[in-house]
Design a protein around this motif. Structure first.
Motif, PDB file in Angstrom:
ATOM      1  N   GLU A 294       0.852  -1.165   0.000  1.00  0.00           N
ATOM      2  CA  GLU A 294       0.000   0.000   0.000  1.00  0.00           C
ATOM      3  C   GLU A 294       0.897   1.226   0.000  1.00  0.00           C
ATOM      4  O   GLU A 294       1.949   1.220   0.637  1.00  0.00           O
ATOM      5  CB  GLU A 294      -0.831  -0.021   1.286  1.00  0.00           C
ATOM      6  N   VAL A 295       0.501   2.245  -0.729  1.00  0.00           N
ATOM      7  CA  VAL A 295       1.280   3.475  -0.693  1.00  0.00           C
ATOM      8  C   VAL A 295       0.637   4.409   0.325  1.00  0.00           C
ATOM      9  O   VAL A 295      -0.551   4.701   0.258  1.00  0.00           O
ATOM     10  CB  VAL A 295       1.314   4.149  -2.074  1.00  0.00           C
ATOM     11  N   VAL A 296       1.439   4.819   1.317  1.00  0.00           N
ATOM     12  CA  VAL A 296       0.923   5.659   2.388  1.00  0.00           C
ATOM     13  C   VAL A 296       1.578   7.036   2.293  1.00  0.00           C
ATOM     14  O   VAL A 296       2.804   7.142   2.194  1.00  0.00           O
ATOM     15  CB  VAL A 296       1.244   5.022   3.769  1.00  0.00           C
ATOM     16  N   ASP A 297       0.760   8.067   2.313  1.00  0.00           N
ATOM     17  CA  ASP A 297       1.300   9.431   2.282  1.00  0.00           C
ATOM     18  C   ASP A 297       1.945   9.754   3.617  1.00  0.00           C
ATOM     19  O   ASP A 297       1.394   9.485   4.673  1.00  0.00           O
ATOM     20  CB  ASP A 297       0.177  10.439   2.028  1.00  0.00           C
ATOM     21  N   THR A 298       3.131  10.332   3.574  1.00  0.00           N
ATOM     22  CA  THR A 298       3.739  10.809   4.810  1.00  0.00           C
ATOM     23  C   THR A 298       3.874  12.329   4.717  1.00  0.00           C
ATOM     24  O   THR A 298       4.034  12.893   3.634  1.00  0.00           O
ATOM     25  CB  THR A 298       5.135  10.198   5.012  1.00  0.00           C
ATOM     26  N   ALA A 299       3.810  12.982   5.903  1.00  0.00           N
ATOM     27  CA  ALA A 299       3.832  14.448   5.922  1.00  0.00           C
ATOM     28  C   ALA A 299       5.198  14.978   5.506  1.00  0.00           C
ATOM     29  O   ALA A 299       5.317  15.831   4.653  1.00  0.00           O
ATOM     30  CB  ALA A 299       3.464  14.960   7.298  1.00  0.00           C
TER      31      ALA A 299
ATOM     32  N   ALA B  29      10.808  10.791   4.577  1.00  0.00           N
ATOM     33  CA  ALA B  29      11.733  10.001   5.382  1.00  0.00           C
ATOM     34  C   ALA B  29      11.506  10.132   6.875  1.00  0.00           C
ATOM     35  O   ALA B  29      12.418   9.990   7.677  1.00  0.00           O
ATOM     36  CB  ALA B  29      13.178  10.376   5.052  1.00  0.00           C
TER      37      ALA B  29
ATOM     38  N   LYS C 115       9.531   9.105  10.474  1.00  0.00           N
ATOM     39  CA  LYS C 115       8.852   8.035  11.194  1.00  0.00           C
ATOM     40  C   LYS C 115       8.960   6.651  10.537  1.00  0.00           C
ATOM     41  O   LYS C 115       7.970   5.996  10.279  1.00  0.00           O
ATOM     42  CB  LYS C 115       7.376   8.386  11.393  1.00  0.00           C
ATOM     43  N   ALA C 116      10.162   6.279  10.265  1.00  0.00           N
ATOM     44  CA  ALA C 116      10.345   4.884   9.888  1.00  0.00           C
ATOM     45  C   ALA C 116      10.350   4.093  11.175  1.00  0.00           C
ATOM     46  O   ALA C 116      11.094   4.430  12.088  1.00  0.00           O
ATOM     47  CB  ALA C 116      11.668   4.710   9.157  1.00  0.00           C
ATOM     48  N   LYS C 117       9.510   3.099  11.260  1.00  0.00           N
ATOM     49  CA  LYS C 117       9.410   2.375  12.517  1.00  0.00           C
ATOM     50  C   LYS C 117      10.602   1.460  12.736  1.00  0.00           C
ATOM     51  O   LYS C 117      10.954   0.716  11.848  1.00  0.00           O
ATOM     52  CB  LYS C 117       8.127   1.534  12.542  1.00  0.00           C
TER      53      LYS C 117
END
Lengths: 200, 256
Positions: free
Chosen positions: A188-193, A196, A198-200
């Motif tokens: 799934e492609v998730v938009d990040t604000a 790079a 909050k890579a868990k």
């Protein structure tokens, strides 16, 4: 499986929705049979049904085993919160509730639906066996209320799958491309604000 | 920012790179599943194009035989079909007249039993009625899907064979009407089951011609198609005998 089941059911199509002499819906109207070219295929229907039953069984077994051993069952099994959430999801989807349910892999309604369909699969297998070998498996047939009763349950469960399928497809269409792609391709492609972050 | 606990999120190097990667993986997955679908369709096409055996494609016939072996391995003659109260018995509909085309003279009727070496013996109805009379109220199940509870009476096939010392050391029996226009193949295990009757009474009365007078087969181990009416002959065979409905697309075993 359903297709060959229809060819079999046609030969004794006695079920209907209604009461007394009133029939709301007959399973199935003549137009339905004609549209799908159902009549006079009992022998062929039985042959296919008793071949496809193995596919149905093995497929179901592999799915359950995979789910059990991969740990995916954790996302799929309903919890005590699922029921309440399922109501909220349903209300939201029907446009009766504004607040969207929290986005997770499977929400409460999905957990209940996806778990129920496995139980239904087991039900189809058992009722199927009960009408397939009603003497050698007489204990099972009796447990399910007898031959006629097992046949009705077998039929109603199939209506259940059709309902599941219709809702399922409608929901997939509603959810859009990203979700559909995730079903097929597994990502799934998730938009990040920020890039790079909050890579868990 | 969207929280997603389950899916590990990879940091977006750049939107363009992510997009390229997504397109690549999507294409691969859709092509893969598409090919799987096409393979399924191809397999189906191959299956239905195989030579027909008894009205259905050969591979389907093989699977029916496989199923027969599986259920045969599970079969036990001690497992009985459920019985019901006599008050629930009704008369089944007459659902076929194959083999009953001619008039029958009951006085001249004989049951002919042919052993494997071709020797034949003949029996009268009185010979069958001399055996212990078994009554049972079982469910007759038509292959079409309907069922009806019937009160049957007759002699056990097993009693008939053992009393008259008929050789039953072969795996199959062929049952035919006197005119041989309707015929049924039966496996020996089913024939020897205690609920398999040479039946002469239905619901407390002599069989009517439409229901198979003077003698018919009744067995809750099989669909109604195997309940041959107006039994004319029984032959023991080592080879799997012909069967009227198995030649028309149905399962030879049709066993319950």
């Amino acid at each position: 499986m359903i297709w060959s089941g229809l060819w079999i059911y046609w030969a004794n199509d006695v079920y209907r929705l209604g009461w007394g002499d009133t029939t709301v819906l007959k399973f199935f109207p003549k137009s339905f049979y004609e549209a799908f070219d159902i009549p006079f295929k009992l022998a062929k229907g039985m042959a296919w049904h008793f071949v496809l039953m193995w596919v149905f069984f093995v497929n179901g077994l592999l799915y359950v085993l995979y789910t059990a051993f991969s740990g995916e069952w954790r996302y799929l099994l309903p919890t005590r919160h699922s029921w309440r959430e399922a109501v909220q999801v349903t209300l939201h989807d029907l446009g009766l509730r504004k607040a969207a349910p929290s986005a997770r892999k499977y929400n409460g309604a999905q957990q209940i639906a996806y778990s129920a369909v496995i139980v239904m699969g087991l039900g189809s297998l058992l009722t199927g066996l009960a009408i397939y070998k009603p003497t050698q498996l007489a204990w099972l047939t009796t447990l399910l209320g007898g031959y006629e009763s097992a046949r009705i349950i077998h039929f109603v469960l199939t209506l259940g799958y059709v309902l599941f399928f219709v809702v399922h497809v409608a929901q997939v269409v509603r959810a859009g491309w990203n979700n559909f792609r995730s079903m097929v391709a597994g990502f799934e492609v998730v938009d990040t604000a920020e890039p790079a972050s909050k890579a868990k | 920012m969207m929280e997603n606990e389950e899916t590990p999120q990879r940091p977006a190097a750049s939107d363009a790179a992510t997009e390229a990667e997504a397109v690549r993986r999507s294409r691969r997955a859709f092509i893969g599943w598409g090919l799987a679908g096409l393979a399924g369709l191809g397999g189906w096409g191959w299956l239905v194009s195989r030579p027909q055996e008894g009205g259905i494609p050969g591979p389907l016939r093989r699977v029916l035989e496989f199923n027969e072996n599986v259920s045969g391995a599970y079969f036990k003659e001690t497992r009985l079909a459920p019985e019901f109260a006599r008050s629930r018995a009704t008369t089944p509909r007459v659902n076929g007249k194959y083999g009953l085309e001619d008039e029958l003279d009951p006085a001249a009727w004989r049951l002919r039993v042919q052993s494997i070496d071709g020797q034949a013996r003949e029996f009268t109805l009185a010979d069958v009625q001399a055996l212990p009379k078994i009554e049972m109220v079982t469910e007759l199940k038509c292959i079409e899907g309907w069922s009806v509870i019937v009160h049957w009476a007759g002699a056990r096939m097993a009693d008939f064979l053992s009393h008259y010392q008929l050789p039953a050391a072969v795996p199959y029996l062929l049952l035919q009407t006197p005119n041989e226009k309707y015929y049924v193949g039966l496996d020996l295990k089913s024939a020897l089951h205690p609920q398999t009757l040479l039946c002469y009474e239905m619901n407390g009365r002599r069989l009517t011609p439409a229901h198979g007078a003077p003698l018919r087969l009744v067995t809750p181990l099989k669909y109604g198609i195997k309940h041959l009416k107006r039994l004319g002959s029984i032959a023991f065979t080592t080879e799997r005998p012909k069967d009227f409905w198995a030649e028309r697309g149905y399962d030879w075993d049709s066993g319950h």
